[in-house]
Design a protein around this motif. Structure first.
Motif, PDB file in Angstrom:
ATOM      1  N   PHE A 161     -11.155   8.026  -4.845  1.00  0.00           N
ATOM      2  CA  PHE A 161     -12.252   8.625  -4.569  1.00  0.00           C
ATOM      3  C   PHE A 161     -12.830   8.717  -5.529  1.00  0.00           C
ATOM      4  O   PHE A 161     -12.837   8.993  -6.425  1.00  0.00           O
ATOM      5  CB  PHE A 161     -11.815  10.230  -4.255  1.00  0.00           C
ATOM      6  N   SER A 162     -14.670   8.649  -4.632  1.00  0.00           N
ATOM      7  CA  SER A 162     -15.661   9.012  -5.762  1.00  0.00           C
ATOM      8  C   SER A 162     -16.290  10.614  -5.935  1.00  0.00           C
ATOM      9  O   SER A 162     -15.439  10.916  -5.302  1.00  0.00           O
ATOM     10  CB  SER A 162     -16.735   8.238  -5.047  1.00  0.00           C
ATOM     11  N   LEU A 163     -16.769  10.193  -7.099  1.00  0.00           N
ATOM     12  CA  LEU A 163     -17.505  11.597  -7.369  1.00  0.00           C
ATOM     13  C   LEU A 163     -17.647  11.715  -6.905  1.00  0.00           C
ATOM     14  O   LEU A 163     -17.084  13.284  -6.511  1.00  0.00           O
ATOM     15  CB  LEU A 163     -18.199  11.427  -8.760  1.00  0.00           C
ATOM     16  N   ALA A 164     -18.968  11.695  -5.568  1.00  0.00           N
ATOM     17  CA  ALA A 164     -18.781  12.437  -4.340  1.00  0.00           C
ATOM     18  C   ALA A 164     -18.535  12.957  -3.893  1.00  0.00           C
ATOM     19  O   ALA A 164     -18.357  14.423  -3.410  1.00  0.00           O
ATOM     20  CB  ALA A 164     -20.149  11.670  -3.807  1.00  0.00           C
ATOM     21  N   GLU A 165     -17.023  12.135  -3.350  1.00  0.00           N
ATOM     22  CA  GLU A 165     -16.035  12.233  -2.452  1.00  0.00           C
ATOM     23  C   GLU A 165     -14.458  13.396  -3.520  1.00  0.00           C
ATOM     24  O   GLU A 165     -14.376  14.166  -2.520  1.00  0.00           O
ATOM     25  CB  GLU A 165     -15.003  11.551  -2.340  1.00  0.00           C
ATOM     26  N   ARG A 166     -14.266  13.226  -4.462  1.00  0.00           N
ATOM     27  CA  ARG A 166     -13.936  14.521  -5.098  1.00  0.00           C
ATOM     28  C   ARG A 166     -13.840  15.472  -5.427  1.00  0.00           C
ATOM     29  O   ARG A 166     -13.552  17.126  -4.888  1.00  0.00           O
ATOM     30  CB  ARG A 166     -13.693  13.414  -6.913  1.00  0.00           C
ATOM     31  N   LEU A 167     -15.688  16.222  -5.475  1.00  0.00           N
ATOM     32  CA  LEU A 167     -16.333  17.085  -5.399  1.00  0.00           C
ATOM     33  C   LEU A 167     -16.792  17.846  -3.679  1.00  0.00           C
ATOM     34  O   LEU A 167     -16.102  19.228  -3.045  1.00  0.00           O
ATOM     35  CB  LEU A 167     -17.841  16.580  -5.837  1.00  0.00           C
ATOM     36  N   GLU A 168     -16.729  16.893  -2.507  1.00  0.00           N
ATOM     37  CA  GLU A 168     -16.456  17.402  -2.199  1.00  0.00           C
ATOM     38  C   GLU A 168     -15.659  17.821  -1.325  1.00  0.00           C
ATOM     39  O   GLU A 168     -15.610  19.163  -0.747  1.00  0.00           O
ATOM     40  CB  GLU A 168     -17.275  16.135  -0.521  1.00  0.00           C
ATOM     41  N   MET A 169     -14.688  17.468  -1.677  1.00  0.00           N
ATOM     42  CA  MET A 169     -13.190  17.973  -1.229  1.00  0.00           C
ATOM     43  C   MET A 169     -12.548  19.344  -2.031  1.00  0.00           C
ATOM     44  O   MET A 169     -12.409  20.191  -1.346  1.00  0.00           O
ATOM     45  CB  MET A 169     -11.843  17.033  -1.932  1.00  0.00           C
ATOM     46  N   LEU A 170     -13.513  19.072  -3.586  1.00  0.00           N
ATOM     47  CA  LEU A 170     -13.079  20.834  -4.197  1.00  0.00           C
ATOM     48  C   LEU A 170     -13.791  21.714  -3.203  1.00  0.00           C
ATOM     49  O   LEU A 170     -13.382  23.275  -3.165  1.00  0.00           O
ATOM     50  CB  LEU A 170     -13.572  20.655  -5.715  1.00  0.00           C
ATOM     51  N   LYS A 171     -15.325  21.575  -2.688  1.00  0.00           N
ATOM     52  CA  LYS A 171     -16.051  22.026  -2.322  1.00  0.00           C
ATOM     53  C   LYS A 171     -15.252  22.586  -0.498  1.00  0.00           C
ATOM     54  O   LYS A 171     -14.971  24.051  -0.231  1.00  0.00           O
ATOM     55  CB  LYS A 171     -17.393  22.013  -1.757  1.00  0.00           C
ATOM     56  N   GLU A 172     -14.248  21.998  -0.249  1.00  0.00           N
ATOM     57  CA  GLU A 172     -13.982  22.301   0.902  1.00  0.00           C
ATOM     58  C   GLU A 172     -13.221  23.074   0.558  1.00  0.00           C
ATOM     59  O   GLU A 172     -12.560  23.991   1.213  1.00  0.00           O
ATOM     60  CB  GLU A 172     -13.583  21.281   1.393  1.00  0.00           C
ATOM     61  N   VAL A 173     -12.135  22.980  -0.171  1.00  0.00           N
ATOM     62  CA  VAL A 173     -10.778  24.099  -0.568  1.00  0.00           C
ATOM     63  C   VAL A 173     -11.328  24.985  -1.015  1.00  0.00           C
ATOM     64  O   VAL A 173     -10.345  25.947  -0.614  1.00  0.00           O
ATOM     65  CB  VAL A 173      -9.606  22.693  -1.230  1.00  0.00           C
ATOM     66  N   PHE A 174     -12.218  25.259  -1.904  1.00  0.00           N
ATOM     67  CA  PHE A 174     -12.614  26.412  -2.265  1.00  0.00           C
ATOM     68  C   PHE A 174     -13.355  27.283  -1.362  1.00  0.00           C
ATOM     69  O   PHE A 174     -14.240  27.994  -2.674  1.00  0.00           O
ATOM     70  CB  PHE A 174     -12.964  26.339  -4.225  1.00  0.00           C
ATOM     71  N   SER A 175     -14.085  26.665   0.231  1.00  0.00           N
ATOM     72  CA  SER A 175     -15.124  27.378   0.437  1.00  0.00           C
ATOM     73  C   SER A 175     -14.589  28.927   0.526  1.00  0.00           C
ATOM     74  O   SER A 175     -13.521  29.502   1.030  1.00  0.00           O
ATOM     75  CB  SER A 175     -15.006  26.617   1.535  1.00  0.00           C
ATOM     76  N   GLY A 176     -15.537  29.566   0.360  1.00  0.00           N
ATOM     77  CA  GLY A 176     -15.359  30.646   0.635  1.00  0.00           C
ATOM     78  C   GLY A 176     -15.082  31.983  -0.591  1.00  0.00           C
ATOM     79  O   GLY A 176     -14.552  32.787  -0.252  1.00  0.00           O
ATOM     80  N   GLU A 177     -14.432  30.929  -1.431  1.00  0.00           N
ATOM     81  CA  GLU A 177     -13.764  32.248  -2.877  1.00  0.00           C
ATOM     82  C   GLU A 177     -14.546  31.807  -3.778  1.00  0.00           C
ATOM     83  O   GLU A 177     -15.934  30.922  -3.674  1.00  0.00           O
ATOM     84  CB  GLU A 177     -12.750  30.204  -2.973  1.00  0.00           C
ATOM     85  N   ARG A 178     -14.300  32.921  -4.848  1.00  0.00           N
ATOM     86  CA  ARG A 178     -15.620  32.841  -5.862  1.00  0.00           C
ATOM     87  C   ARG A 178     -15.293  32.192  -6.955  1.00  0.00           C
ATOM     88  O   ARG A 178     -15.051  32.288  -8.338  1.00  0.00           O
ATOM     89  CB  ARG A 178     -14.845  34.493  -6.039  1.00  0.00           C
ATOM     90  N   ILE A 179     -14.642  30.644  -6.458  1.00  0.00           N
ATOM     91  CA  ILE A 179     -14.947  29.505  -7.281  1.00  0.00           C
ATOM     92  C   ILE A 179     -16.613  28.359  -7.524  1.00  0.00           C
ATOM     93  O   ILE A 179     -16.774  27.880  -6.261  1.00  0.00           O
ATOM     94  CB  ILE A 179     -13.320  28.559  -7.057  1.00  0.00           C
ATOM     95  N   GLU A 180     -16.515  28.201  -8.393  1.00  0.00           N
ATOM     96  CA  GLU A 180     -17.888  27.319  -8.372  1.00  0.00           C
ATOM     97  C   GLU A 180     -17.396  25.992  -8.356  1.00  0.00           C
ATOM     98  O   GLU A 180     -16.420  25.771  -9.965  1.00  0.00           O
ATOM     99  CB  GLU A 180     -19.274  27.686  -9.957  1.00  0.00           C
TER     100      GLU A 180
END
Ligand code: PNS
Length: 166
Positions: A52-71
């Motif tokens: 996965f591209s850097l952008a895709e990997r970041l998007e997945m991180l944002k999706e799984v930690f959505s709503g959590e206190r994790i940047e």
């Protein structure tokens, strides 16, 4: 956390893709730090072509930690430079088994040479996740195996799209 000042923990990795093991380590980090930054690196120490591209990997991180206190962020260049830029006090890495130790120790020592002020801490994931790696998940998914117990649903969808289309 200390009562004196905020502790910022940086959790870097390739996250290609983020697994339940990574998620577990990131959430455990919230127990020892006030601010948790999960950072996907463009350059990995191991030579590998990411699925996965850097952008895709970041998007997945944002999706799984959505709503959590994790940047969730991405960074290019050296980890020590990004750690300074984001004000990290400690770098967190997951340690699954003895086999991880040599690689982690080498990286921590090299990073210490580059920035003696940065501390490294190692957290162990839940025992049930200790066998899990992104590379195994990628291979099993690529060969049509079921990885639904190893990744969150946004990641599962991406893996299906990536490897069913291939
Ligand atoms: O998930 P990984 O691939 O084990 O993570 C390794 C990572 C990304 C943390 C490491 O390769 C890294 O810090 N990359 C940034 C470039 C860098 O600083 N390299 C020197 C590390 S000693």
């Amino acid at each position: 956390m200390t009562g004196l000042r905020q502790v910022t923990a940086l959790y870097p990795g390739s996250f290609d893709p983020v697994t339940l093991g990574h998620e577990d380590v990131a959430r455990r980090t919230l127990r020892v730090a006030d601010r948790v930054v999960v950072a996907v690196a463009e350059s990995s120490t191991e030579t590998k072509t990411p699925a996965f591209s850097l952008a895709e990997r970041l998007e997945m991180l944002k999706e799984v930690f959505s709503g959590e206190r994790i940047e969730c962020v991405s960074f290019r260049g050296l980890l020590v430079d990004y750690a300074r830029e984001c004000g990290a006090d400690v770098v967190v890495r997951g340690l699954r088994a003895v086999s991880d130790f040599e690689y982690e120790f080498q990286m921590a020592q090299m990073n210490r040479e580059l920035n003696p002020d940065l501390e490294f801490i190692f957290l162990t994931p839940d025992a049930e996740l200790s066998f899990l790696s992104a590379s195994l998940v990628r291979q099993v998914a690529q060969l049509g195996g079921d990885v639904s117990s190893f990744v969150s649903s946004p990641v599962l969808e991406r893996l299906k799209r990536r490897f069913q289309a291939a």
